[in-house]
Design a protein around this motif. Structure first.
Motif, PDB file in Angstrom:
ATOM      1  N   SER A  13       0.850  -1.192   0.000  1.00  0.00           N
ATOM      2  CA  SER A  13       0.000   0.000   0.000  1.00  0.00           C
ATOM      3  C   SER A  13       0.883   1.238   0.000  1.00  0.00           C
ATOM      4  CB  SER A  13      -0.908  -0.002   1.224  1.00  0.00           C
ATOM      5  OG  SER A  13      -0.143   0.038   2.417  1.00  0.00           O
ATOM      6  N   CYS A  14       0.253   2.393  -0.145  1.00  0.00           N
ATOM      7  CA  CYS A  14       0.981   3.655  -0.084  1.00  0.00           C
ATOM      8  C   CYS A  14       0.126   4.681   0.640  1.00  0.00           C
ATOM      9  CB  CYS A  14       1.362   4.139  -1.485  1.00  0.00           C
ATOM     10  SG  CYS A  14      -0.038   4.519  -2.544  1.00  0.00           S
ATOM     11  N   THR A  18       2.985   9.792  -0.660  1.00  0.00           N
ATOM     12  CA  THR A  18       3.905   9.014  -1.496  1.00  0.00           C
ATOM     13  C   THR A  18       3.954   9.627  -2.892  1.00  0.00           C
ATOM     14  OG1 THR A  18       3.276   6.997  -0.300  1.00  0.00           O
ATOM     15  CG2 THR A  18       4.372   6.697  -2.432  1.00  0.00           C
ATOM     16  N   LEU A  20       4.476   9.603  -7.012  1.00  0.00           N
ATOM     17  CA  LEU A  20       4.032   8.637  -8.018  1.00  0.00           C
ATOM     18  C   LEU A  20       5.144   7.696  -8.464  1.00  0.00           C
ATOM     19  CD1 LEU A  20       1.670  10.771 -10.287  1.00  0.00           C
ATOM     20  CD2 LEU A  20       1.099   9.357  -8.286  1.00  0.00           C
ATOM     21  N   ALA A  23       5.277   5.019  -5.853  1.00  0.00           N
ATOM     22  CA  ALA A  23       4.102   4.151  -5.989  1.00  0.00           C
ATOM     23  C   ALA A  23       4.283   3.197  -7.173  1.00  0.00           C
ATOM     24  CB  ALA A  23       2.834   4.985  -6.154  1.00  0.00           C
ATOM     25  N   LEU A  35      -2.709  -0.116  -6.066  1.00  0.00           N
ATOM     26  CA  LEU A  35      -2.318  -0.065  -4.658  1.00  0.00           C
ATOM     27  C   LEU A  35      -3.423   0.598  -3.844  1.00  0.00           C
ATOM     28  CD1 LEU A  35       1.322   1.376  -4.847  1.00  0.00           C
ATOM     29  CD2 LEU A  35       0.688  -0.993  -4.352  1.00  0.00           C
ATOM     30  N   VAL A  37      -4.565   3.090  -1.055  1.00  0.00           N
ATOM     31  CA  VAL A  37      -3.983   4.292  -0.446  1.00  0.00           C
ATOM     32  C   VAL A  37      -4.574   4.378   0.960  1.00  0.00           C
ATOM     33  CG1 VAL A  37      -3.674   6.784  -0.620  1.00  0.00           C
ATOM     34  CG2 VAL A  37      -3.862   5.397  -2.705  1.00  0.00           C
ATOM     35  N   THR A  68       2.353  13.829  -5.994  1.00  0.00           N
ATOM     36  CA  THR A  68       1.992  12.874  -4.938  1.00  0.00           C
ATOM     37  C   THR A  68       0.745  12.085  -5.307  1.00  0.00           C
ATOM     38  OG1 THR A  68       0.583  14.399  -3.704  1.00  0.00           O
ATOM     39  CG2 THR A  68       2.942  14.388  -3.145  1.00  0.00           C
ATOM     40  N   VAL A  69       0.609  10.948  -4.680  1.00  0.00           N
ATOM     41  CA  VAL A  69      -0.578  10.123  -4.841  1.00  0.00           C
ATOM     42  C   VAL A  69      -1.835  10.911  -4.449  1.00  0.00           C
ATOM     43  CG1 VAL A  69      -1.771   8.087  -3.911  1.00  0.00           C
ATOM     44  CG2 VAL A  69       0.657   7.938  -4.548  1.00  0.00           C
TER      45      VAL A  69
END
Length: 75
Positions: A13-14, A18, A20, A23, A35, A37, A68-69
């Motif tokens: 997971s992230c 996190t 990209l 990830a 994944l 989040v 970022t995610v």
């Protein structure tokens, strides 16, 4: 057949912070394309896919390492 017979138990997971690129490496290392989040309490906030990463890099005109995610996560 039961779900537990085919599911993955060691889920990667992230977090929203996190980037990209990180990830994408988690997906590469885990041989997966999605994944979960999670937040600090390990609550699932959503998912990010390899397609989400590709589209964000193509449309934001920034490197994956500079995005970022959380910027890509919808909802």
């Amino acid at each position: 057949m039961h779900v537990k017979e085919v599911m993955t138990s060691a889920v990667r997971s992230c977090r929203p912070e996190t980037d990209l690129a990180a990830a994408a490496m988690l997906m590469w290392d885990g041989d997966c394309g999605v994944l979960p989040v999670i937040d600090q309490a390990n609550k699932v906030l959503g998912v990010i896919t390899d397609r989400d990463i590709c589209m964000a890099v193509a449309t934001k005109h920034r490197p994956a390492s500079a995005t970022t995610v959380g910027e890509v996560l919808s909802g």
